[in-house]
Design a protein around this motif. Structure first.
Motif, short mmCIF file in Angstrom:
data_model
loop_
_atom_site.label_atom_id
_atom_site.label_comp_id
_atom_site.label_asym_id
_atom_site.label_seq_id
_atom_site.Cartn_x
_atom_site.Cartn_y
_atom_site.Cartn_z
N ALA A 31 22.77 -74.62 -62.74
CA ALA A 31 22.72 -75.94 -63.39
C ALA A 31 22.90 -75.82 -64.90
CB ALA A 31 21.40 -76.63 -63.07
N SER A 32 22.26 -74.82 -65.52
CA SER A 32 22.41 -74.70 -66.97
C SER A 32 23.81 -74.20 -67.34
CB SER A 32 21.30 -73.84 -67.60
OG SER A 32 21.11 -72.65 -66.91
N LEU A 33 24.41 -73.40 -66.46
CA LEU A 33 25.81 -73.00 -66.68
C LEU A 33 26.71 -74.25 -66.67
CD1 LEU A 33 28.31 -71.13 -66.78
CD2 LEU A 33 28.10 -70.87 -64.30
N TRP A 34 26.52 -75.12 -65.68
CA TRP A 34 27.36 -76.33 -65.59
C TRP A 34 27.22 -77.17 -66.87
CZ3 TRP A 34 31.39 -78.00 -62.92
CH2 TRP A 34 31.79 -79.32 -63.14
N ALA A 35 25.97 -77.31 -67.35
CA ALA A 35 25.74 -78.11 -68.56
C ALA A 35 26.50 -77.52 -69.75
CB ALA A 35 24.25 -78.18 -68.85
N LYS A 36 26.71 -76.21 -69.72
CA LYS A 36 27.42 -75.56 -70.81
C LYS A 36 28.94 -75.72 -70.72
CE LYS A 36 26.92 -71.77 -73.85
NZ LYS A 36 25.99 -70.80 -74.40
N VAL A 37 29.47 -75.79 -69.48
CA VAL A 37 30.93 -75.86 -69.34
C VAL A 37 31.47 -77.29 -69.25
CG1 VAL A 37 31.12 -73.58 -68.26
CG2 VAL A 37 30.89 -75.61 -66.78
N SER A 38 30.57 -78.27 -68.99
CA SER A 38 31.05 -79.64 -68.84
C SER A 38 30.06 -80.64 -69.44
CB SER A 38 31.25 -79.96 -67.36
OG SER A 38 31.62 -81.30 -67.19
N ASP A 39 30.60 -81.70 -70.05
CA ASP A 39 29.75 -82.76 -70.60
C ASP A 39 29.39 -83.77 -69.52
OD1 ASP A 39 29.91 -81.63 -73.09
OD2 ASP A 39 31.70 -82.78 -73.65
N GLU A 40 30.10 -83.70 -68.39
CA GLU A 40 29.87 -84.69 -67.34
C GLU A 40 29.00 -84.12 -66.24
OE1 GLU A 40 33.65 -86.14 -65.96
OE2 GLU A 40 34.38 -86.26 -68.03
N PRO A 41 28.29 -85.00 -65.50
CA PRO A 41 27.49 -84.48 -64.37
C PRO A 41 28.40 -83.85 -63.31
CG PRO A 41 27.43 -86.90 -64.44
CD PRO A 41 28.19 -86.45 -65.65
N MET A 42 27.86 -82.89 -62.59
CA MET A 42 28.64 -82.22 -61.55
C MET A 42 28.93 -83.23 -60.43
SD MET A 42 27.57 -78.87 -59.33
CE MET A 42 26.86 -78.05 -60.74
N PRO A 43 30.19 -83.34 -59.97
CA PRO A 43 30.47 -84.26 -58.85
C PRO A 43 29.56 -83.95 -57.66
CG PRO A 43 32.51 -83.41 -59.77
CD PRO A 43 31.39 -82.65 -60.43
N GLU A 44 29.10 -85.00 -57.01
CA GLU A 44 28.06 -84.86 -55.99
C GLU A 44 28.40 -83.89 -54.85
OE1 GLU A 44 25.98 -88.18 -53.39
OE2 GLU A 44 26.05 -88.66 -55.54
N ASN A 45 29.68 -83.86 -54.46
CA ASN A 45 30.04 -83.02 -53.30
C ASN A 45 30.48 -81.60 -53.69
OD1 ASN A 45 32.43 -83.61 -54.50
ND2 ASN A 45 33.27 -84.82 -52.80
N THR A 46 30.24 -81.20 -54.94
CA THR A 46 30.70 -79.88 -55.40
C THR A 46 30.02 -78.75 -54.62
OG1 THR A 46 31.04 -80.73 -57.62
CG2 THR A 46 30.81 -78.35 -57.42
N LEU A 47 30.82 -77.76 -54.22
CA LEU A 47 30.27 -76.56 -53.58
C LEU A 47 30.22 -75.45 -54.64
CD1 LEU A 47 32.22 -76.68 -50.20
CD2 LEU A 47 29.88 -77.40 -50.64
N ILE A 48 29.18 -74.61 -54.51
CA ILE A 48 28.96 -73.56 -55.50
C ILE A 48 28.85 -72.22 -54.78
CG2 ILE A 48 27.37 -72.73 -57.28
CD1 ILE A 48 26.27 -75.76 -57.18
N ALA A 49 29.50 -71.20 -55.35
CA ALA A 49 29.32 -69.84 -54.83
C ALA A 49 28.96 -68.92 -55.99
CB ALA A 49 30.59 -69.36 -54.14
N VAL A 50 28.01 -68.02 -55.75
CA VAL A 50 27.71 -66.97 -56.72
C VAL A 50 28.00 -65.64 -56.03
CG1 VAL A 50 25.90 -65.81 -58.05
CG2 VAL A 50 26.02 -68.30 -58.04
#
Lengths: 76, 153
Positions: A31-50
């Motif tokens: 979540a904090s990574l996303w806040a750093k790469v985008s000013d917009e909220p993450m789209p609701e259906n986004t899939l994440i892999a680490v």
């Protein structure tokens, strides 16, 4: 710490880039990574892999991780 | 068990014949179930789709499908599974995916083949971008497996 980030399909179009390296503070999560790469909220259906395993925004990241953001899949 | 992700066009029937000859002991399997997914020239009510680009996540895609095949081999008493999936430019009528499963008895092969293709469609990192008459379009959802949904509900 540094993580590498990848974007696929319409997420790549939306971000305007396919990948990047991001410097984060210790204890950062997806979540904090996303806040750093985008000013917009993450789209609701986004899939994440680490490191190529599905996960969620709560996962804590560590140095050298590979994080990917992408839309629902449509193969087959 | 083998999983291949490739750009090249393939003949699914030739793949099945060759894989079976090279990997399955003769006279031991009683059933094989083959699913072949083919590109349509229509989707979501739109006609005239002239081609498609299939994006994927190199590394994760292969790893994910291999795990699904291993899960299927652990869950059902099947002898072998072979999956080929294309990426890159694909034209209507060309095969996109092959899922082949061999078992001693048919029921196991049917169940395992359905499990693999359904997981692949809903979880494996592939994304379709269609060339439609009005322009390029990222497909946002796969068609549901209505029978599976009905059985599950």
């Amino acid at each position: 710490m540094k993580v590498s980030v990848k974007y696929f399909a319409n997420m790549r179009d939306r971000m305007g880039r396919a990948d990047e390296t991001v410097e984060l503070d210790e204890g950062a999560t997806v979540a904090s990574l996303w806040a750093k790469v985008s000013d917009e909220p993450m789209p609701e259906n986004t899939l994440i892999a680490v490191n190529m395993e599905y996960t969620n925004t709560e996962e804590a990241l560590k140095d050298g991780d590979e994080v990917a953001f992408f839309p629902p899949v449509t193969g087959g | 068990m083998k999983v291949v992700v490739q750009e090249a066009l393939f003949d699914p029937w030739e793949e099945v014949r060759n894989y079976q000859q090279q990997n399955l002991p003769r006279g031991k399997h009683g059933g094989s179930v083959i699913f072949v997914g083919t590109m349509r020239d229509f989707n979501e009510g739109v006609d005239g789709i002239s081609r498609m680009y299939l994006d994927h996540y190199p590394g994760m895609t292969e790893k994910h499908i291999e795990r699904v095949c291993e899960d299927a081999m652990n869950e059902w008493d099947i002898m072998d599974a072979y999956v080929v999936h294309r990426v890159g430019e694909i034209n209507p009528d060309e095969p996109i995916v092959l899922v082949a499963v061999w078992s001693r008895h048919r029921a196991m092969a049917f169940d395992a083949c359905r499990f693999i293709i359904n997981d692949l469609k809903h979880r494996a990192p592939f994304w379709k971008r269609e060339q439609r008459p009005e322009g390029e379009h990222w497909v946002e959802g796969n068609t549901a497996d209505e029978r599976a949904a009905r059985i599950a509900s």
